[in-house]
Design a protein around this motif. Structure first.
Motif, PDB file in Angstrom:
ATOM      1  N   MET A   1     -17.167   8.534   9.414  1.00  0.00           N
ATOM      2  CA  MET A   1     -16.566   9.294   8.491  1.00  0.00           C
ATOM      3  C   MET A   1     -16.757   9.246   6.735  1.00  0.00           C
ATOM      4  N   THR A   2     -16.399  10.678   6.704  1.00  0.00           N
ATOM      5  CA  THR A   2     -17.351  10.835   5.821  1.00  0.00           C
ATOM      6  C   THR A   2     -16.539  10.390   4.223  1.00  0.00           C
ATOM      7  N   LYS A   3     -17.192  10.913   3.144  1.00  0.00           N
ATOM      8  CA  LYS A   3     -17.083  10.164   1.802  1.00  0.00           C
ATOM      9  C   LYS A   3     -15.466  10.562   0.990  1.00  0.00           C
ATOM     10  N   SER A   4     -15.764  12.399   1.457  1.00  0.00           N
ATOM     11  CA  SER A   4     -13.698  12.790   1.561  1.00  0.00           C
ATOM     12  C   SER A   4     -13.101  12.127   1.922  1.00  0.00           C
ATOM     13  N   ARG A   5     -13.086  11.760   3.198  1.00  0.00           N
ATOM     14  CA  ARG A   5     -12.029  11.723   3.893  1.00  0.00           C
ATOM     15  C   ARG A   5     -11.792   9.608   3.773  1.00  0.00           C
ATOM     16  N   LEU A   6     -12.596   9.996   3.009  1.00  0.00           N
ATOM     17  CA  LEU A   6     -12.418   7.762   3.435  1.00  0.00           C
ATOM     18  C   LEU A   6     -11.298   7.677   1.454  1.00  0.00           C
ATOM     19  N   THR A   7     -12.061   8.558   0.518  1.00  0.00           N
ATOM     20  CA  THR A   7     -11.170   8.228  -0.329  1.00  0.00           C
ATOM     21  C   THR A   7      -9.949   8.842  -0.585  1.00  0.00           C
ATOM     22  N   ASN A   8      -9.455  10.069   0.663  1.00  0.00           N
ATOM     23  CA  ASN A   8      -8.692  10.306   1.031  1.00  0.00           C
ATOM     24  C   ASN A   8      -7.700   8.943   1.710  1.00  0.00           C
ATOM     25  N   TYR A   9      -8.467   8.176   2.334  1.00  0.00           N
ATOM     26  CA  TYR A   9      -7.413   6.866   2.965  1.00  0.00           C
ATOM     27  C   TYR A   9      -7.348   6.326   2.017  1.00  0.00           C
ATOM     28  N   VAL A  10      -8.062   5.995   1.551  1.00  0.00           N
ATOM     29  CA  VAL A  10      -7.919   4.797  -0.071  1.00  0.00           C
ATOM     30  C   VAL A  10      -6.785   5.390  -0.995  1.00  0.00           C
ATOM     31  N   ALA A  11      -6.874   6.566  -0.742  1.00  0.00           N
ATOM     32  CA  ALA A  11      -5.962   7.332  -2.040  1.00  0.00           C
ATOM     33  C   ALA A  11      -4.201   7.426  -2.053  1.00  0.00           C
ATOM     34  N   LEU A  12      -4.668   7.536  -0.353  1.00  0.00           N
ATOM     35  CA  LEU A  12      -2.855   7.230  -0.290  1.00  0.00           C
ATOM     36  C   LEU A  12      -2.060   6.626  -0.222  1.00  0.00           C
ATOM     37  N   PRO A  13      -2.507   5.008   0.727  1.00  0.00           N
ATOM     38  CA  PRO A  13      -1.584   3.528   0.635  1.00  0.00           C
ATOM     39  C   PRO A  13      -1.462   3.487  -0.824  1.00  0.00           C
ATOM     40  N   VAL A  14      -2.573   3.493  -2.124  1.00  0.00           N
ATOM     41  CA  VAL A  14      -2.597   3.326  -3.446  1.00  0.00           C
ATOM     42  C   VAL A  14      -1.576   3.988  -4.344  1.00  0.00           C
ATOM     43  N   LEU A  15      -1.219   5.418  -3.662  1.00  0.00           N
ATOM     44  CA  LEU A  15      -0.684   6.249  -4.400  1.00  0.00           C
ATOM     45  C   LEU A  15       1.021   5.573  -3.785  1.00  0.00           C
ATOM     46  N   LEU A  16       1.020   5.298  -3.053  1.00  0.00           N
ATOM     47  CA  LEU A  16       2.383   4.397  -1.788  1.00  0.00           C
ATOM     48  C   LEU A  16       3.058   3.666  -2.999  1.00  0.00           C
ATOM     49  N   VAL A  17       1.880   2.870  -3.009  1.00  0.00           N
ATOM     50  CA  VAL A  17       1.697   1.905  -4.099  1.00  0.00           C
ATOM     51  C   VAL A  17       3.019   1.633  -4.851  1.00  0.00           C
ATOM     52  N   ALA A  18       1.597   2.871  -6.226  1.00  0.00           N
ATOM     53  CA  ALA A  18       2.218   3.329  -7.191  1.00  0.00           C
ATOM     54  C   ALA A  18       3.015   3.275  -7.272  1.00  0.00           C
ATOM     55  N   ALA A  19       4.135   4.497  -6.744  1.00  0.00           N
ATOM     56  CA  ALA A  19       5.356   5.338  -6.098  1.00  0.00           C
ATOM     57  C   ALA A  19       6.208   4.225  -6.467  1.00  0.00           C
ATOM     58  N   TYR A  20       5.938   2.320  -5.384  1.00  0.00           N
ATOM     59  CA  TYR A  20       7.179   2.270  -5.288  1.00  0.00           C
ATOM     60  C   TYR A  20       6.950   0.963  -6.162  1.00  0.00           C
ATOM     61  N   LEU A  21       5.834   0.671  -7.116  1.00  0.00           N
ATOM     62  CA  LEU A  21       5.599  -0.019  -8.391  1.00  0.00           C
ATOM     63  C   LEU A  21       6.017   0.636  -9.353  1.00  0.00           C
ATOM     64  N   GLY A  22       6.191   2.154  -9.760  1.00  0.00           N
ATOM     65  CA  GLY A  22       6.688   2.496 -11.558  1.00  0.00           C
ATOM     66  C   GLY A  22       5.200   2.558 -12.076  1.00  0.00           C
ATOM     67  N   ILE A  23       4.328   2.342 -11.641  1.00  0.00           N
ATOM     68  CA  ILE A  23       3.254   2.604 -11.746  1.00  0.00           C
ATOM     69  C   ILE A  23       2.570   3.988 -12.666  1.00  0.00           C
ATOM     70  N   TYR A  24       2.787   4.777 -13.485  1.00  0.00           N
ATOM     71  CA  TYR A  24       3.256   6.628 -13.493  1.00  0.00           C
ATOM     72  C   TYR A  24       1.580   6.621 -13.747  1.00  0.00           C
ATOM     73  N   TRP A  25       0.872   6.418 -14.420  1.00  0.00           N
ATOM     74  CA  TRP A  25      -0.324   6.521 -15.008  1.00  0.00           C
ATOM     75  C   TRP A  25      -1.439   6.867 -13.848  1.00  0.00           C
ATOM     76  N   ILE A  26      -1.422   6.317 -12.470  1.00  0.00           N
ATOM     77  CA  ILE A  26      -2.035   6.470 -11.766  1.00  0.00           C
ATOM     78  C   ILE A  26      -1.260   7.812 -11.479  1.00  0.00           C
ATOM     79  N   TRP A  27      -0.557   8.217 -10.444  1.00  0.00           N
ATOM     80  CA  TRP A  27       0.072  10.100 -10.552  1.00  0.00           C
ATOM     81  C   TRP A  27      -0.447  10.524 -11.501  1.00  0.00           C
ATOM     82  N   GLY A  28      -0.461  10.147 -12.651  1.00  0.00           N
ATOM     83  CA  GLY A  28      -0.793  11.172 -13.719  1.00  0.00           C
ATOM     84  C   GLY A  28      -2.358  11.758 -13.978  1.00  0.00           C
ATOM     85  N   LEU A  29      -3.138  10.451 -13.155  1.00  0.00           N
ATOM     86  CA  LEU A  29      -4.313  10.716 -12.929  1.00  0.00           C
ATOM     87  C   LEU A  29      -4.352  11.724 -12.170  1.00  0.00           C
ATOM     88  N   MET A  30      -3.711  12.015 -11.309  1.00  0.00           N
ATOM     89  CA  MET A  30      -3.327  12.489  -9.680  1.00  0.00           C
ATOM     90  C   MET A  30      -3.850  14.012  -9.812  1.00  0.00           C
TER      91      MET A  30
END
Length: 87
Positions: A1-30
């Motif tokens: 698995m390439t580094k960019s694919r791995l980053t995408n697989y890590v980013a997706l659950p992080v963004l989902l958790v941030a959305a659930y918890l209302g952590i806006y700054w992670i979405w702002g950085l995105m």
């Protein structure tokens, strides 16, 4: 698995958790992260790709919108008392 694919697989659950918890700054950085390759390549993605040389007004409108959203979401996390005015 390439580094960019791995980053995408890590980013997706992080963004989902941030959305659930209302952590806006992670979405702002995105949103701000999306600006860099768009401006460098001259292509932004909205529903379909937008080329800066074919439709510069729409391209820059999308890029500015992403920048504003990113800054607003980071500001809402830094200044929660004013979040209702920012988001």
């Amino acid at each position: 698995m390439t580094k960019s694919r791995l980053t995408n697989y890590v980013a997706l659950p992080v963004l989902l958790v941030a959305a659930y918890l209302g952590i806006y700054w992670i979405w702002g950085l995105m949103f701000l992260w999306w600006l860099v390759p768009s401006v460098m390549s001259g292509q932004a993605l909205l529903i379909f790709p937008i080329q800066a040389d074919e439709d510069p007004i729409l391209f820059w409108a999308v890029v500015v919108l992403w920048a504003v959203f990113g800054i607003m979401m980071i500001a809402a996390s830094l200044f929660p008392a004013y979040a209702m005015w920012l988001v």
